[in-house]
Design a protein around this motif. Structure first.
Motif, PDB file in Angstrom:
ATOM      1  N   MET A   1       4.208   0.996  -9.243  1.00  7.26           N
ATOM      2  CA  MET A   1       3.138   1.578  -8.712  1.00  7.26           C
ATOM      3  C   MET A   1       2.926   1.410  -7.224  1.00  7.26           C
ATOM      4  N   LEU A   2       2.837   2.543  -6.341  1.00  5.50           N
ATOM      5  CA  LEU A   2       2.525   2.518  -4.748  1.00  5.50           C
ATOM      6  C   LEU A   2       1.433   2.078  -4.375  1.00  5.50           C
ATOM      7  N   LYS A   3       1.550   1.048  -3.306  1.00  2.00           N
ATOM      8  CA  LYS A   3       0.302   0.528  -2.669  1.00  2.00           C
ATOM      9  C   LYS A   3      -0.495   1.828  -2.078  1.00  2.00           C
ATOM     10  N   PRO A   4      -1.791   1.627  -1.745  1.00  2.00           N
ATOM     11  CA  PRO A   4      -2.511   2.891  -1.289  1.00  2.00           C
ATOM     12  C   PRO A   4      -1.846   3.251   0.094  1.00  2.00           C
ATOM     13  N   SER A   5      -1.292   2.333   0.852  1.00  2.00           N
ATOM     14  CA  SER A   5      -0.815   2.909   2.223  1.00  2.00           C
ATOM     15  C   SER A   5       0.449   3.350   1.884  1.00  2.00           C
ATOM     16  N   GLU A   6       1.280   3.539   0.870  1.00  2.00           N
ATOM     17  CA  GLU A   6       2.270   3.991   0.509  1.00  2.00           C
ATOM     18  C   GLU A   6       1.887   5.596  -0.168  1.00  2.00           C
ATOM     19  N   LYS A   7       1.036   5.845  -0.562  1.00  2.29           N
ATOM     20  CA  LYS A   7       0.495   7.283  -0.866  1.00  2.29           C
ATOM     21  C   LYS A   7       0.643   8.283   0.182  1.00  2.29           C
ATOM     22  N   THR A   8       0.639   9.510  -0.146  1.00  2.00           N
ATOM     23  CA  THR A   8       0.464  10.563   0.928  1.00  2.00           C
ATOM     24  C   THR A   8      -0.669  10.767   0.964  1.00  2.00           C
ATOM     25  N   PRO A   9      -1.244  11.343   1.976  1.00  2.00           N
ATOM     26  CA  PRO A   9      -2.662  11.474   2.313  1.00  2.00           C
ATOM     27  C   PRO A   9      -3.339  12.505   1.140  1.00  2.00           C
ATOM     28  N   VAL A  10      -2.427  13.373   0.763  1.00  2.00           N
ATOM     29  CA  VAL A  10      -3.171  14.121  -0.482  1.00  2.00           C
ATOM     30  C   VAL A  10      -3.215  13.428  -1.785  1.00  2.00           C
ATOM     31  N   ARG A  12      -3.932  10.255  -1.754  1.00  2.00           N
ATOM     32  CA  ARG A  12      -5.193   9.333  -1.420  1.00  2.00           C
ATOM     33  C   ARG A  12      -6.370  10.039  -1.563  1.00  2.00           C
ATOM     34  N   ALA A  13      -6.444  11.437  -1.009  1.00  2.00           N
ATOM     35  CA  ALA A  13      -7.487  12.504  -1.323  1.00  2.00           C
ATOM     36  C   ALA A  13      -7.819  12.864  -2.762  1.00  2.00           C
ATOM     37  N   ALA A  14      -6.699  13.036  -3.314  1.00  2.00           N
ATOM     38  CA  ALA A  14      -7.045  13.275  -4.881  1.00  2.00           C
ATOM     39  C   ALA A  14      -7.840  11.861  -5.631  1.00  2.00           C
ATOM     40  N   ILE A  26     -14.169  11.504   2.609  1.00  2.00           N
ATOM     41  CA  ILE A  26     -12.755  11.780   2.641  1.00  2.00           C
ATOM     42  C   ILE A  26     -12.257  12.019   3.964  1.00  2.00           C
ATOM     43  N   SER A  27     -12.843  12.968   4.568  1.00  2.00           N
ATOM     44  CA  SER A  27     -12.257  13.068   5.928  1.00  2.00           C
ATOM     45  C   SER A  27     -12.334  12.045   6.748  1.00  2.00           C
ATOM     46  N   LEU A  28     -13.572  11.410   6.898  1.00  2.00           N
ATOM     47  CA  LEU A  28     -13.769  10.057   7.567  1.00  2.00           C
ATOM     48  C   LEU A  28     -12.836   8.931   7.210  1.00  2.00           C
ATOM     49  N   CYS A  29     -12.565   8.852   5.962  1.00  2.00           N
ATOM     50  CA  CYS A  29     -11.831   7.618   5.461  1.00  2.00           C
ATOM     51  C   CYS A  29     -10.324   7.824   5.845  1.00  2.00           C
ATOM     52  N   LEU A  30      -9.965   9.042   5.857  1.00  2.00           N
ATOM     53  CA  LEU A  30      -8.638   9.357   6.281  1.00  2.00           C
ATOM     54  C   LEU A  30      -8.230   9.633   7.680  1.00  2.00           C
TER      55      LEU A  30
END
Length: 96
Positions: A1-10, A12-14, A26-30
């Motif tokens: 499983m990927l770490k959150p930092s290894e996921k794409t922004p999409v 992470r938004a999902a 979501i906009s603020l967090c990203l």
């Protein structure tokens, strides 16, 4: 499983949308602009639909054999009952 930092922004938004977070959070967090955030959320919604379709397909592939087996067993029981009640014309492959 990927770490959150290894996921794409999409991705992470999902994940954030599935957790019930809103567009602004979501906009603020990203750390993205409003326009970019709206695009990410739209793409994230597509990603969620894609995940749901793949889950649905997996569920069907996994459970369908068991459902068919149960249906065949039920048909066999009903055919025996029809023969017992003298309604053998209802059973396929048996002379009336």
């Amino acid at each position: 499983m990927l770490k959150p930092s290894e996921k794409t922004p999409v991705e992470r938004a999902a994940d954030m949308l599935e957790q019930g977070l809103g567009f602004q959070t979501i906009s603020l967090c990203l750390g993205v602009s409003e326009t970019h955030g709206r695009r990410l959320v739209a793409l994230a919604k597509r990603e969620i639909k894609s995940r749901q379709k793949s889950r649905s397909a997996y569920y069907q592939r996994y459970h369908l054999p068991h459902q068919l087996e149960a249906a065949r067993a039920k048909v066999a029981v009903l055919e025996r009952k029809a023969i017992r009640l003298g309604m053998s014309e209802l059973v396929e492959g048996r002379p009336a």
